[in-house]
Design a protein around this motif. Structure first.
Motif, PDB file in Angstrom:
ATOM      1  N   VAL A 151     -14.339   3.807   6.005  1.00  0.00           N
ATOM      2  CA  VAL A 151     -15.486   4.714   6.103  1.00  0.00           C
ATOM      3  C   VAL A 151     -14.970   6.027   6.677  1.00  0.00           C
ATOM      4  O   VAL A 151     -14.157   6.035   7.620  1.00  0.00           O
ATOM      5  CB  VAL A 151     -16.585   4.133   7.018  1.00  0.00           C
ATOM      6  N   TYR A 152     -15.420   7.149   6.116  1.00  0.00           N
ATOM      7  CA  TYR A 152     -15.002   8.472   6.581  1.00  0.00           C
ATOM      8  C   TYR A 152     -16.096   9.090   7.438  1.00  0.00           C
ATOM      9  O   TYR A 152     -17.291   8.884   7.204  1.00  0.00           O
ATOM     10  CB  TYR A 152     -14.719   9.396   5.399  1.00  0.00           C
ATOM     11  N   LEU A 153     -15.667   9.881   8.409  1.00  0.00           N
ATOM     12  CA  LEU A 153     -16.584  10.646   9.259  1.00  0.00           C
ATOM     13  C   LEU A 153     -16.279  12.128   9.105  1.00  0.00           C
ATOM     14  O   LEU A 153     -15.136  12.557   9.300  1.00  0.00           O
ATOM     15  CB  LEU A 153     -16.421  10.233  10.730  1.00  0.00           C
ATOM     16  N   PHE A 154     -17.316  12.924   8.744  1.00  0.00           N
ATOM     17  CA  PHE A 154     -17.174  14.360   8.544  1.00  0.00           C
ATOM     18  C   PHE A 154     -18.024  15.137   9.542  1.00  0.00           C
ATOM     19  O   PHE A 154     -19.082  14.672   9.975  1.00  0.00           O
ATOM     20  CB  PHE A 154     -17.642  14.751   7.138  1.00  0.00           C
ATOM     21  N   ASP A 155     -17.560  16.333   9.852  1.00  0.00           N
ATOM     22  CA  ASP A 155     -18.356  17.317  10.588  1.00  0.00           C
ATOM     23  C   ASP A 155     -19.165  18.110   9.560  1.00  0.00           C
ATOM     24  O   ASP A 155     -18.598  18.708   8.651  1.00  0.00           O
ATOM     25  CB  ASP A 155     -17.435  18.238  11.387  1.00  0.00           C
ATOM     26  N   ALA A 182       0.822  -1.200   0.000  1.00  0.00           N
ATOM     27  CA  ALA A 182       0.000   0.000   0.000  1.00  0.00           C
ATOM     28  C   ALA A 182       0.856   1.250   0.000  1.00  0.00           C
ATOM     29  O   ALA A 182       1.909   1.291   0.624  1.00  0.00           O
ATOM     30  CB  ALA A 182      -0.907   0.009   1.237  1.00  0.00           C
ATOM     31  N   ALA A 183       0.384   2.253  -0.738  1.00  0.00           N
ATOM     32  CA  ALA A 183       1.032   3.564  -0.690  1.00  0.00           C
ATOM     33  C   ALA A 183       0.802   4.175   0.679  1.00  0.00           C
ATOM     34  O   ALA A 183      -0.131   3.826   1.387  1.00  0.00           O
ATOM     35  CB  ALA A 183       0.476   4.455  -1.791  1.00  0.00           C
ATOM     36  N   GLN A 184       1.652   5.105   1.058  1.00  0.00           N
ATOM     37  CA  GLN A 184       1.564   5.684   2.384  1.00  0.00           C
ATOM     38  C   GLN A 184       0.455   6.721   2.497  1.00  0.00           C
ATOM     39  O   GLN A 184      -0.219   6.806   3.499  1.00  0.00           O
ATOM     40  CB  GLN A 184       2.917   6.310   2.751  1.00  0.00           C
ATOM     41  N   GLU A 185       0.279   7.520   1.466  1.00  0.00           N
ATOM     42  CA  GLU A 185      -0.699   8.605   1.531  1.00  0.00           C
ATOM     43  C   GLU A 185      -1.386   8.764   0.175  1.00  0.00           C
ATOM     44  O   GLU A 185      -0.905   8.268  -0.847  1.00  0.00           O
ATOM     45  CB  GLU A 185      -0.015   9.922   1.930  1.00  0.00           C
ATOM     46  N   ASN A 231      -5.936  10.893   6.574  1.00  0.00           N
ATOM     47  CA  ASN A 231      -6.817  11.245   7.685  1.00  0.00           C
ATOM     48  C   ASN A 231      -7.146  12.732   7.707  1.00  0.00           C
ATOM     49  O   ASN A 231      -7.657  13.235   8.701  1.00  0.00           O
ATOM     50  CB  ASN A 231      -6.163  10.876   9.026  1.00  0.00           C
ATOM     51  N   GLN A 232      -6.840  13.432   6.617  1.00  0.00           N
ATOM     52  CA  GLN A 232      -6.993  14.882   6.614  1.00  0.00           C
ATOM     53  C   GLN A 232      -7.969  15.348   5.526  1.00  0.00           C
ATOM     54  O   GLN A 232      -8.116  14.698   4.484  1.00  0.00           O
ATOM     55  CB  GLN A 232      -5.635  15.557   6.403  1.00  0.00           C
ATOM     56  N   THR A 233      -8.590  16.487   5.774  1.00  0.00           N
ATOM     57  CA  THR A 233      -9.528  17.071   4.830  1.00  0.00           C
ATOM     58  C   THR A 233      -8.791  17.558   3.588  1.00  0.00           C
ATOM     59  O   THR A 233      -7.816  18.301   3.707  1.00  0.00           O
ATOM     60  CB  THR A 233     -10.271  18.254   5.467  1.00  0.00           C
ATOM     61  N   PRO A 234      -9.224  17.165   2.394  1.00  0.00           N
ATOM     62  CA  PRO A 234      -8.591  17.704   1.181  1.00  0.00           C
ATOM     63  C   PRO A 234      -8.854  19.200   1.028  1.00  0.00           C
ATOM     64  O   PRO A 234      -9.786  19.759   1.611  1.00  0.00           O
ATOM     65  CB  PRO A 234      -9.262  16.908   0.052  1.00  0.00           C
ATOM     66  N   GLU A 235      -8.027  19.838   0.233  1.00  0.00           N
ATOM     67  CA  GLU A 235      -8.228  21.241  -0.139  1.00  0.00           C
ATOM     68  C   GLU A 235      -9.003  21.292  -1.458  1.00  0.00           C
ATOM     69  O   GLU A 235      -8.916  20.382  -2.285  1.00  0.00           O
ATOM     70  CB  GLU A 235      -6.882  21.950  -0.322  1.00  0.00           C
ATOM     71  N   TRP A 236      -9.719  22.388  -1.653  1.00  0.00           N
ATOM     72  CA  TRP A 236     -10.464  22.583  -2.899  1.00  0.00           C
ATOM     73  C   TRP A 236     -10.444  24.059  -3.254  1.00  0.00           C
ATOM     74  O   TRP A 236     -10.648  24.925  -2.401  1.00  0.00           O
ATOM     75  CB  TRP A 236     -11.910  22.118  -2.765  1.00  0.00           C
ATOM     76  N   ALA A 295     -20.915  20.855   9.882  1.00  0.00           N
ATOM     77  CA  ALA A 295     -20.856  22.318   9.995  1.00  0.00           C
ATOM     78  C   ALA A 295     -19.612  22.890   9.334  1.00  0.00           C
ATOM     79  O   ALA A 295     -19.661  23.929   8.680  1.00  0.00           O
ATOM     80  CB  ALA A 295     -20.911  22.739  11.460  1.00  0.00           C
ATOM     81  N   THR A 296     -18.477  22.194   9.475  1.00  0.00           N
ATOM     82  CA  THR A 296     -17.211  22.715   8.950  1.00  0.00           C
ATOM     83  C   THR A 296     -16.739  22.000   7.699  1.00  0.00           C
ATOM     84  O   THR A 296     -15.864  22.505   6.996  1.00  0.00           O
ATOM     85  CB  THR A 296     -16.112  22.586  10.012  1.00  0.00           C
ATOM     86  N   GLY A 297     -17.292  20.809   7.422  1.00  0.00           N
ATOM     87  CA  GLY A 297     -16.823  20.009   6.295  1.00  0.00           C
ATOM     88  C   GLY A 297     -15.532  19.265   6.571  1.00  0.00           C
ATOM     89  O   GLY A 297     -14.992  18.613   5.672  1.00  0.00           O
ATOM     90  N   ARG A 298     -15.030  19.328   7.791  1.00  0.00           N
ATOM     91  CA  ARG A 298     -13.760  18.697   8.131  1.00  0.00           C
ATOM     92  C   ARG A 298     -13.896  17.185   8.219  1.00  0.00           C
ATOM     93  O   ARG A 298     -14.898  16.646   8.698  1.00  0.00           O
ATOM     94  CB  ARG A 298     -13.223  19.230   9.458  1.00  0.00           C
ATOM     95  N   LEU A 299     -12.869  16.488   7.744  1.00  0.00           N
ATOM     96  CA  LEU A 299     -12.761  15.047   7.917  1.00  0.00           C
ATOM     97  C   LEU A 299     -12.264  14.789   9.340  1.00  0.00           C
ATOM     98  O   LEU A 299     -11.135  15.149   9.691  1.00  0.00           O
ATOM     99  CB  LEU A 299     -11.790  14.475   6.885  1.00  0.00           C
TER     100      LEU A 299
END
Length: 980
Positions: free
Chosen positions: A132-136, A36-39, A572-577, A138-142
């Protein structure tokens, strides 16, 4: 959606991905695990963003109140919507890859709507297993992940008390149940599963039901223990399940037949099989019980079912069957979709929502009427790709957006989209005496001269084009564009973001039409390399075209918001857009783009080298988070929630606080946009920034932009869709025309002298005033020329306009004189009369009217409708890109031209320059008019952009005009009228 294999004849009635997912999953599970790749991949990924899903909507979920809807799709987005209106609230993005990684097929909201879980083909590219991902919300954060799953998640559900999360897994992995509050695995069941789990559903008491393609329905106690199982129909494949409101019954829909079974929850025996007479199709995998708002409960089913009668092209043919009285009463069919219905979901309080492969979603009211119709923003190339054709050089492309639409032609080199017939365009060549390609249309075993061609597991071919030299051919599939030589050897392949429904092969170039609604150009020799992509919105007006590097151009009516840059961070981090609109100054480059489409990559490479590391800068955009908000009334400030709200009576403004943070690029201005035009420009500070925003009569769409310090990029923040009870927008044309016109010939610096700027300012002002009768109640005109056209006087005129302008007025600014683009920031500067030195940038900036000051002045002018005319000349510096950026920032209609000094010294008719002549023509009846003789802002802009190059060519010059609007609703407004 059902994953069953279908006959080739059935393929067009199904979402593409659902046909092959089972085979792909099986192949995935049988293959040995690779390291597996790391990230997630760190290279920028360009994605379409059309404010709605552009691929089949796989799953939906609501909160307990029925006020928030969550939807997920193959387009790799999770979207939140306000119910019952259907207003978009947020777009949440998981980490993604270039292939299928990131496609979402499951979603569940917590009862309070504060958190949302999502999964699908998620995580395997870098973990080797799924998550499975969990988001907030209100903020869209992962916030977190639930990793380590052996198969993709097909469906998710949260218990009514919010304590448990259940997931249906693909393959033979069964189900899992977690603690929804901390992610602990509570139980799992994979014993005896002979097919993928399809759906899971909790009842109010905490029991869990699960369906499976192995034919069984399984029932679990609140502690996770299996307490019953049954195959309701021997050989059948149950799919959708829904508990009755009292928990006594389970409705089960089947993916492989038109059948619904009602089971007793106690022992899963069948108590009712509702009537399916009058329907045709392959199955009814979607079921739901829904209240009618009056105490009654109706049973609903849908999927591939449609009536036996033919429907018109483009009309909805797939139906929801609705039985009254818990399924015991009579049925009626409700046409809702042009493609398969994937899920039905009851909404608390009555009615239901439904997901389709159109793509899109809709809502039925409690009485069964269609309250929100399915509306896709993308072209339907699956059903129109046969019309795809291109000119010999690939630069003109003909296509259909929908089966019932007129043909459209995009001219890449002119940057123009038109309706009608395109001369000398060529479709796909699919037959050749030398290359006999068979079994390629919607098949998984295409052949060349009787020999099979290699495809991936479960991959179906969708399109074919033989190259002109007959030495090779292109095969478009669900997942790839593949290039083969005459012996069947694969020369090259490129993964695609959607199924390749159409392909045209020309000399050295290919044009393809994809399932994500894009048209793409590829170099096609002995290799494949993308040159560019086009997305045309379903409205037929907005479009955007871009290069693989991200340089772009767009329609006069907009389009810069339709594509953006996705940047993964950690797994484990929210992507940028950032949309192209947010990076307009950096990436708007029509000249470089057109060269790239012709096959010349050098200008694009040079532009990207000048920009430096764009990815790193986007990843450091400042952040803008919601704080407190209230509506300003005479009685005080009434608190408001973010998103969709109804304004209190008498509200005149909005007082709002944002939390702002600098992430390394510094903080520039904070702009608040009202109904897509700038309404406030404020100085942002780290921490809390508060502003008061004047509101329009009628509805108000309010959004926020926080710029980086150099103003090359901006971050978008949360906003509002505010409505007034019973209020409608006042019709355009009831106010006054507020006009400020500026022209400078006699500069303080003699070498800057011009000849026709003053005459042009008077000509434009005069023709606008002469056409005001019947459209405007009055005209307030200020014309500043030569010695009066100082920086201070121009700003004073704009300040006066801000004092007197009301929302119902129309504001027009005309600037004629010298304009330059400053370096290295590429900002537009207008030179007022007192400009005394152009020896260096510091002295020039001190005397010039810079665009930042101009935007701030325009922000204080409250006119609902506004038009900016900028007619500048330059001394060797191109300013047109900077002028287009000015339109993007202000949200005003912008019509601009920039020409050389030599050309500006030459009039068209010994009275005016080319730009002013074109405006004069448009307002004298040459532009399109409505039945009342009114000339709209759109008609004016379209005439001038077409006419300026023609007039310039007559004088043996070259000049172009740029026209830009920034309205989401494409609403125009009258600029004047011809007497009738």
């Amino acid at each position: 959606m059902p994953n069953a294999s279908r006959s080739p004849a059935d393929l067009n009635s199904l979402p593409v991905k659902s046909l092959i997912r089972a085979l792909l999953l099986l192949a995935t599970l049988l293959l040995p695990r690779v390291a597996a790749a790391q990230e997630p991949p760190q290279a920028p990924i360009l994605r379409v963003e059309a404010a709605a899903h552009t691929a089949p909507v796989r799953r939906m979920a609501t909160d307990a109140s029925g006020r928030v809807l969550a939807t997920v799709s193959d387009d790799k987005t999770l979207r939140l919507w306000a119910l019952p209106e259907g207003t978009p609230l947020a777009v949440l993005r998981p980490p993604i890859g270039e292939g299928e990684e990131g496609e979402l097929s499951a979603v569940a909201l917590t009862p309070d709507g504060s958190k949302v879980f999502a999964g699908g083909l998620t995580g395997r590219e870098w973990d080797g297993v799924y998550a499975v991902y969990l988001f907030d919300t209100a903020t869209g954060r992962l916030l977190a992940r639930l990793p380590g799953l052996p198969a993709p998640v097909q469906h998710l559900a949260v218990s009514a008390d919010g304590a448990r999360l259940a997931g249906a897994l693909g393959g033979r992995a069964g189900i899992r149940i977690w603690d929804a509050r901390d992610g602990r695995l509570l139980s799992e069941d994979s014993v005896g599963w002979d097919g993928p789990a399809r759906m899971v559903a909790f009842d109010a008491a905490g029991r869990l039901a699960a369906s499976s393609a192995d034919g069984k329905i399984r029932l679990y106690a609140p502690n996770g223990r299996r307490i019953a199982e049954r195959a309701p129909v021997p050989g059948g494949r149950p799919y959708g399940i829904a508990w009755s409101p009292d928990g006594a019954l389970l409705a089960v829909g089947f993916e492989d037949r038109l059948r619904v079974e009602i089971l007793a929850a106690a022992d899963l025996h069948t108590v009712l099989v509702p009537d399916m007479a009058g329907l045709s199709g392959e199955g009814t995998p979607a079921v739901a019980w829904a209240g009618d708002g009056q105490g009654g409960v109706q049973l609903h089913a849908g999927g591939y079912a449609h009536g036996v009668a033919a429907v018109a092209p483009g009309a909805p043919g797939f139906v929801i069957r609705r039985w009254s009285d818990f399924g015991l009463g009579p049925a009626r069919d409700i046409p809702v979709a042009r493609d398969a219905i994937i899920q039905l979901l009851a909404v608390p309080g009555g009615g239901m929502v439904f997901a389709t492969a159109d793509p899109g979603w809709g809502r039925l009211a409690g009485d069964g009427s269609v309250a929100i119709a399915v509306s896709s923003p993308a072209a339907d190339f699956r059903n129109t790709a046969a019309v795809l054709a291109a000119s010999a050089d690939g630069q003109r492309v003909r296509f259909l957006l929908r089966p019932d639409a007129a043909p459209m032609v995009f001219d890449a080199q002119a940057g123009r989209l038109t309706q009608g017939v395109a001369p000398e365009v060529y479709g796909a060549r699919q037959e050749s005496a030398r290359l006999r390609i068979t079994d390629w249309r919607n098949q998984d075993r295409p052949k060349l001269n009787g020999r099979p061609l290699p495809l991936g597991p479960g991959e179906y071919s969708r399109s074919l084009a033989i190259l002109p030299n007959e030495q090779s051919f292109l095969l478009g599939t669900d997942t790839h564009l593949r290039l083969f030589d005459a012996s069947g050897r694969m020369l090259d392949q490129v993964p695609m973001p959607g199924a390749v429904w159409g392909v045209v092969a020309l000399n050295g170039i290919a044009v393809v039409a994809l399932g994500d609604g894009t048209i793409r150009w590829f170099e096609a020799t002995d290799r494949l390399a993308e040159r560019g992509a086009l997305f045309v919105h379903a409205d037929g007006r907005r479009w955007v075209v871009w290069t693989p590097e991200g340089l772009f151009d767009h329609a006069a009516e907009g389009g810069q918001e339709l594509v953006g840059v996705h940047l993964n961070n950690g797994r484990n981090q929210t992507p940028e857009w950032a949309s192209f609109r947010q990076a307009y100054r950096a990436l708007y480059a029509p000249t470089e783009l057109r060269a790239r489409l012709r096959g010349d990559a050098a200008p694009a490479e040079a532009r990207m080298a000048d920009l430096g590391e764009v990815r790193a800068r986007i990843g450091r955009l400042p952040t803008l988070s919601p704080g407190e908000a209230c509506a300003v009334t005479a009685a005080g400030c009434v608190p408001l929630g973010w998103g969709g709200s109804e304004l209190p009576e008498g509200a005149t403004g909005l007082r709002v606080t944002y939390a702002t943070a600098d992430r390394g690029l510094g903080l520039g201005p904070l702009d608040i946009m009202v109904n897509d035009r700038i309404a406030v420009r404020a100085a942002a500070v780290a921490g809390q920034t508060s502003v008061e925003v004047p509101l329009d009569p009628g509805p108000n769409h309010v959004s926020a932009r926080l710029y980086a310090d150099d103003r090359s990029l901006f971050a978008e923040g949360p906003g509002f869709d505010l409505r007034r009870a019973g209020a409608v927008r006042a019709p355009a044309g009831q106010g006054r025309l507020i006009l400020v016109a500026v022209g400078v010939d006699a500069y303080a610096l003699p070498e800057l002298r011009l000849r026709y700027a003053v005459a042009d300012a008077h000509a434009v002002a005069d023709v606008l005033k002469s056409r005001a009768a019947g459209v405007f109640s009055d005209v307030v005109s200020t014309v500043l020329t030569d010695a009066d056209a100082t920086r201070a006087n121009i700003l004073a005129a704009l300040a006066n306009a801000a004092q007197i302008t009301r929302p119902e007025d129309t504001f027009v600014l005309y600037l004629a004189g010298h304009g330059v683009r400053s370096e290295p920031d590429r900002h537009f500067l207008f030179l007022p009369q007192e400009t005394a030195s152009i020896a260096d940038w510091p002295s020039l900036r001190r005397s010039a009217l810079d665009e930042g000051t101009l935007v701030a002045a325009l922000a204080r002018i409250r006119a609902r409708d506004g038009f900016l005319f900028i007619d500048t000349c330059h001394a060797g510096q191109v300013t047109i890109d900077s002028l287009a950026a000015l339109g993007n920032e202000t949200g005003r209609f912008l019509l601009a031209a920039s020409t050389s000094v030599q050309e500006a010294l030459d009039s068209y008719d010994d009275r005016n320059g080319v730009f002013a002549v074109a405006v004069r023509e448009a307002m004298s009846g040459r532009a399109a008019m409505d039945g009342d003789g009114r000339i709209s802002a759109l008609a004016l802009g379209e005439w001038v952009t077409r006419r300026v190059p023609q007039l310039a060519a007559e004088k043996h010059h070259q000049q172009d005009a740029v026209f830009r609007t920034a309205r989401r609703d494409l609403r125009s407004f009258p600029m004047g009228a011809m007497a009738r």
